[in-house]
Enzyme design. Sequence first.
Site, short mmCIF file in Angstrom:
data_model
loop_
_atom_site.label_atom_id
_atom_site.label_comp_id
_atom_site.label_asym_id
_atom_site.label_seq_id
_atom_site.Cartn_x
_atom_site.Cartn_y
_atom_site.Cartn_z
N THR A 11 -39.07 -39.58 -27.33
CA THR A 11 -38.05 -38.52 -27.47
C THR A 11 -38.15 -37.76 -28.79
OG1 THR A 11 -36.40 -40.02 -28.43
CG2 THR A 11 -36.44 -39.81 -26.03
N ASP A 13 -43.72 -44.63 -35.73
CA ASP A 13 -45.06 -45.22 -35.91
C ASP A 13 -45.43 -45.26 -37.39
OD1 ASP A 13 -47.58 -46.19 -35.29
OD2 ASP A 13 -48.34 -44.31 -34.46
N1 AR6 Z 1 -36.44 -46.45 -36.63
C1 AR6 Z 1 -36.01 -46.18 -35.37
N2 AR6 Z 1 -36.26 -45.01 -34.74
C2 AR6 Z 1 -36.97 -44.08 -35.42
C3 AR6 Z 1 -37.47 -44.29 -36.72
C4 AR6 Z 1 -37.18 -45.53 -37.33
N3 AR6 Z 1 -37.61 -45.83 -38.56
N4 AR6 Z 1 -38.14 -43.15 -37.11
C5 AR6 Z 1 -38.05 -42.28 -36.09
N5 AR6 Z 1 -37.34 -42.83 -35.07
P1 AR6 Z 1 -41.28 -40.46 -32.52
P2 AR6 Z 1 -42.64 -40.29 -29.91
C6 AR6 Z 1 -36.99 -42.26 -33.76
O1 AR6 Z 1 -41.60 -39.05 -32.82
O2 AR6 Z 1 -41.77 -39.15 -29.50
C7 AR6 Z 1 -46.20 -40.56 -33.75
O3 AR6 Z 1 -46.94 -39.66 -34.53
C8 AR6 Z 1 -37.01 -40.77 -33.60
O4 AR6 Z 1 -35.82 -40.20 -34.17
O5 AR6 Z 1 -41.45 -41.48 -33.60
O6 AR6 Z 1 -42.88 -41.40 -28.92
C9 AR6 Z 1 -47.08 -41.44 -32.89
O7 AR6 Z 1 -48.29 -41.80 -33.55
C10 AR6 Z 1 -37.02 -40.65 -32.09
O8 AR6 Z 1 -35.71 -40.82 -31.57
O9 AR6 Z 1 -42.16 -41.03 -31.25
C11 AR6 Z 1 -47.35 -40.56 -31.70
O10 AR6 Z 1 -48.40 -39.65 -31.95
C12 AR6 Z 1 -37.86 -41.87 -31.66
O11 AR6 Z 1 -37.93 -42.71 -32.81
C13 AR6 Z 1 -46.05 -39.81 -31.52
O12 AR6 Z 1 -45.43 -39.80 -32.83
C14 AR6 Z 1 -39.26 -41.55 -31.20
O13 AR6 Z 1 -39.79 -40.49 -31.98
C15 AR6 Z 1 -45.12 -40.51 -30.58
O14 AR6 Z 1 -44.03 -39.67 -30.33
#
Ligand code: AR6
Length: 172
Positions: A119, A34
């Site tokens: 995740t 995000d």
């Molecule tokens: N490109 C692709 N995947 C990514 C990137 C990127 N640039 N950066 C991280 N990931 P998360 P959630 C992966 O924590 O669990 C935020 O604060 C990461 O390695 O981004 O759904 C929001 O505002 C992992 O595999 O999302 C919410 O509050 C995946 O993206 C909360 O985090 C999801 O990790 C959402 O948590």
Amino acid sequence: MTVFSIQQGDITKLDIDVIVNAANETLLSGGGVDGAIHRAAGKGLLEECRRLNGCQTGEAKLTRGYNLPARYIIHTVGPVWQQHPPKEADRLLLNCYFNSLRICLKKGLQSIAFPCISTGIFGFPPQRAAQLVVKNVIEFCKIHPGLAQVIFCCFDIESKTLYDQAFHEIVS
Ligand code: AR6
């Protein structure tokens, strides 16, 4: 027929119709993917998000892509793993994928890339998510044709390995 691929890398770099953001219910940016999407897209994205009045878990909302190579962003909110019984968390996670795909079909958008929703910070077990998502997204696209390309964009090698395994279990 939909072409599926599993890639490792940064979703903000993809030149595609739609990238999906794993957002929170405020849609006002956070950490993880995000934060990366908001940083890369620029201020216009936050302004558009402010007008959307948030998004419930499992729902999805469309914005423009601003400074990203992607034309559009679909913001969806995955379940926080600890806040639901496992089967309910599964259902909510799949809703994120299905509702994002429905927006593409409705708008005629051809290509979409998903991160591994929930995740990271939200704590959904990565292997469970990979198996659930790969199987059900492939099934959904068979039942609802119209998308040309679906990319599962894994940030780290561990996630990519889990997606590769899940994919091979299904096609073998
Ligand atoms: N490109 C692709 N995947 C990514 C990137 C990127 N640039 N950066 C991280 N990931 P998360 P959630 C992966 O924590 O669990 C935020 O604060 C990461 O390695 O981004 O759904 C929001 O505002 C992992 O595999 O999302 C919410 O509050 C995946 O993206 C909360 O985090 C999801 O990790 C959402 O948590």
